[in-house]
Design an enzyme around this catalytic site. Structure first.
Site, PDB file in Angstrom:
ATOM      1  N   THR A   1       0.880  -1.181   0.000  1.00  0.00           N
ATOM      2  CA  THR A   1       0.000   0.000   0.000  1.00  0.00           C
ATOM      3  C   THR A   1       0.906   1.217   0.000  1.00  0.00           C
ATOM      4  O   THR A   1       1.984   1.188   0.595  1.00  0.00           O
ATOM      5  CB  THR A   1      -0.857  -0.019   1.286  1.00  0.00           C
ATOM      6  OG1 THR A   1      -1.791  -1.076   1.166  1.00  0.00           O
ATOM      7  CG2 THR A   1      -1.575   1.296   1.532  1.00  0.00           C
TER       8      THR A   1
ATOM      9  N   THR B   1      -0.793   2.034   6.916  1.00  0.00           N
ATOM     10  CA  THR B   1      -0.703   0.794   6.140  1.00  0.00           C
ATOM     11  C   THR B   1      -0.680  -0.390   7.098  1.00  0.00           C
ATOM     12  O   THR B   1      -0.166  -0.274   8.203  1.00  0.00           O
ATOM     13  CB  THR B   1       0.562   0.770   5.249  1.00  0.00           C
ATOM     14  OG1 THR B   1       0.723  -0.558   4.737  1.00  0.00           O
ATOM     15  CG2 THR B   1       1.834   1.150   6.008  1.00  0.00           C
TER      16      THR B   1
ATOM     17  N   VAL C   1     -13.865  -3.582   2.094  1.00  0.00           N
ATOM     18  CA  VAL C   1     -13.205  -2.268   2.051  1.00  0.00           C
ATOM     19  C   VAL C   1     -12.317  -2.155   3.277  1.00  0.00           C
ATOM     20  O   VAL C   1     -12.753  -2.439   4.395  1.00  0.00           O
ATOM     21  CB  VAL C   1     -14.245  -1.121   2.030  1.00  0.00           C
ATOM     22  CG1 VAL C   1     -13.547   0.232   2.079  1.00  0.00           C
ATOM     23  CG2 VAL C   1     -15.123  -1.215   0.784  1.00  0.00           C
ATOM     24  N   GLY C   2     -11.072  -1.741   3.056  1.00  0.00           N
ATOM     25  CA  GLY C   2     -10.123  -1.596   4.168  1.00  0.00           C
ATOM     26  C   GLY C   2     -10.109  -0.179   4.709  1.00  0.00           C
ATOM     27  O   GLY C   2     -11.039   0.610   4.496  1.00  0.00           O
ATOM     28  N   ASP C   3      -9.028   0.131   5.408  1.00  0.00           N
ATOM     29  CA  ASP C   3      -8.909   1.449   6.043  1.00  0.00           C
ATOM     30  C   ASP C   3      -8.477   2.550   5.087  1.00  0.00           C
ATOM     31  O   ASP C   3      -8.771   3.727   5.318  1.00  0.00           O
ATOM     32  CB  ASP C   3      -7.879   1.370   7.184  1.00  0.00           C
ATOM     33  CG  ASP C   3      -6.499   0.973   6.657  1.00  0.00           C
ATOM     34  OD1 ASP C   3      -6.407   0.002   5.871  1.00  0.00           O
ATOM     35  OD2 ASP C   3      -5.498   1.634   7.015  1.00  0.00           O
TER      36      ASP C   3
ATOM     37  N   GLY D   1      -5.985  -3.563   7.715  1.00  0.00           N
ATOM     38  CA  GLY D   1      -6.913  -2.436   7.713  1.00  0.00           C
ATOM     39  C   GLY D   1      -8.017  -2.474   8.751  1.00  0.00           C
ATOM     40  O   GLY D   1      -8.417  -1.425   9.273  1.00  0.00           O
TER      41      GLY D   1
HETATM   42  N1  ASP Z   1      -4.314  -1.226   4.889  1.00  0.00           N
HETATM   43  C1  ASP Z   1      -4.561  -1.909   3.654  1.00  0.00           C
HETATM   44  C2  ASP Z   1      -5.915  -2.567   3.738  1.00  0.00           C
HETATM   45  O1  ASP Z   1      -6.232  -3.111   4.777  1.00  0.00           O
HETATM   46  C3  ASP Z   1      -3.542  -2.946   3.295  1.00  0.00           C
HETATM   47  C4  ASP Z   1      -2.091  -2.584   3.551  1.00  0.00           C
HETATM   48  O2  ASP Z   1      -1.768  -1.479   3.947  1.00  0.00           O
HETATM   49  O3  ASP Z   1      -1.214  -3.451   3.321  1.00  0.00           O
HETATM   50  O4  ASP Z   1      -6.621  -2.583   2.772  1.00  0.00           O
END
Ligand code: ASP
Length: 319
Positions: free
Chosen positions: A189, A240, A218-220, A243
């Site tokens: 990310t 990152t 959906v992530g963060d 999430g």
């Molecule tokens: N935070 C991102 C998600 O959960 C993934 C990542 O940062 O590796 O979608």
């Protein structure tokens, strides 16, 4: 009595002056900070070619950010332009090179926030938009909303003339190999935060999410306050990692809120934010910059691709 009063005033002014001076001494004119994802990788295990590919890619983004900021471009424009470079690189889990969901599809998320006016834009679950961060910016600038998702976001991209690509565009041999072998550890990310010459802060985050995520998850990263936040009075933050934990603690805003309401400095606030992730059993990291140009990296995963460049320092790149 009068004498004591004047001494007190002089002492107060002196104290104030020392604090202000020490901040002013270190304060850069501008600053750019980036991450390319946190995860359980160990860069000492990279072969030389891979190491330099990542290094040079991060360097390219930092140099672009540095030159734009030195030319007086605003933080919000800089974070968008830098995020686009990351999205176009197959090395990272954003745009080209994004990870794939459990159905074998790409669903991309991104968000952007302007700390000077607290305006924000985000998109989630887009499948054919080459640069989701450009679409997030368009949502911020050209709608009355903060977030568009899925088909509605794609239709909006089409109407606004944002570049559309076939889903195959996002494919890279590395991700397809991992998908076929059900390895789900691709990181990358991306996030960019910046302080410009005018004292504005901005943040941008873009991702393909987590490898093998459930269709529709959906992530963060596109959630303002979770993966991204910027307030020019305090800090700009991009996160990152896993999430769900960053959503549950509203990690990016958590950092800013600790500065705003608990009077923490950026270092304490970042530690506090990642500690709360760790206490829940989550892993990941964040980058942040405050209005004085203080930079902080914080993560509880093995490593995080990261770097910064201030107007008064050399490039720093670590992973
Ligand atoms: N935070 C991102 C998600 O959960 C993934 C990542 O940062 O590796 O979608």
């Amino acid at each position: 009595m009068k004498k004591i009063f004047y001494c007190f005033i002089v002492l107060l002014i002196f104290k104030f002056f020392i604090i202000t001076e020490s901040i002013a001494q270190d304060k850069p004119e501008y600053c750019i900070v980036v991450h390319g994802g946190a995860g359980n990788f160990n860069s000492s295990e990279f072969d030389t070619a891979t190491y330099w590919k990542y290094y040079n890619s991060i360097k390219e983004v930092l140099l672009l950010g540095d030159s734009l900021l030195s030319n007086g471009i605003k933080a919000i424009d800089v974070v968008e332009k830098c995020a686009v470079i990351f999205e176009n690189s197959p090395l990272f889990n954003a745009g080209k090179g994004a990870v794939i969901n459990s159905k074998g599809e790409f669903e991309l998320d991104a968000s952007i926030m302007d700390g000077s006016n607290l305006k924000a834009g985000a998109v989630a679950g887009v499948k054919t938009v080459k640069n989701p961060i450009k679409l997030a910016r368009m949502v911020m600038d050209s709608t009355a909303h903060v977030m568009l998702i899925g088909a509605g976001a794609e239709e909006f991209a089409f109407i606004k003339g944002i570049e559309i690509v076939d889903p195959e565009y996002f494919e890279t041999p590395e991700v397809m190999k991992k998908y076929k072998s059900t390895v789900n550890d691709k990181n990358g990310t991306i996030g960019v935060v910046a302080l410009d010459k005018y004292g504005n802060l901005a943040a941008a985050t873009s991702t393909g999410g987590m490898m093998m995520k459930k269709y529709g998850r959906v992530g963060d990263s596109p959630i303002i306050g979770a993966g991204t936040y910027a307030d020019s009075h305090y800090a700009a933050v991009s996160c990152t990692g896993h999430g769900e934990y960053f959503i549950r603690t509203l990690c990016a805003y958590n950092l800013v809120a600790a500065m705003k309401y608990a009077n923490m400095n950026i270092v304490e606030a970042a530690e506090n934010a990642i500690l709360q992730i760790a206490n829940l059993g989550g892993t990941g990291g964040l980058i942040a910059v405050d209005k004085y140009g203080n930079v902080v990296f914080n993560y509880n995963s093995k490593s995080m691709f990261r770097g910064y460049k201030k107007s008064n320092t050399n490039l720093v790149i670590e992973f």
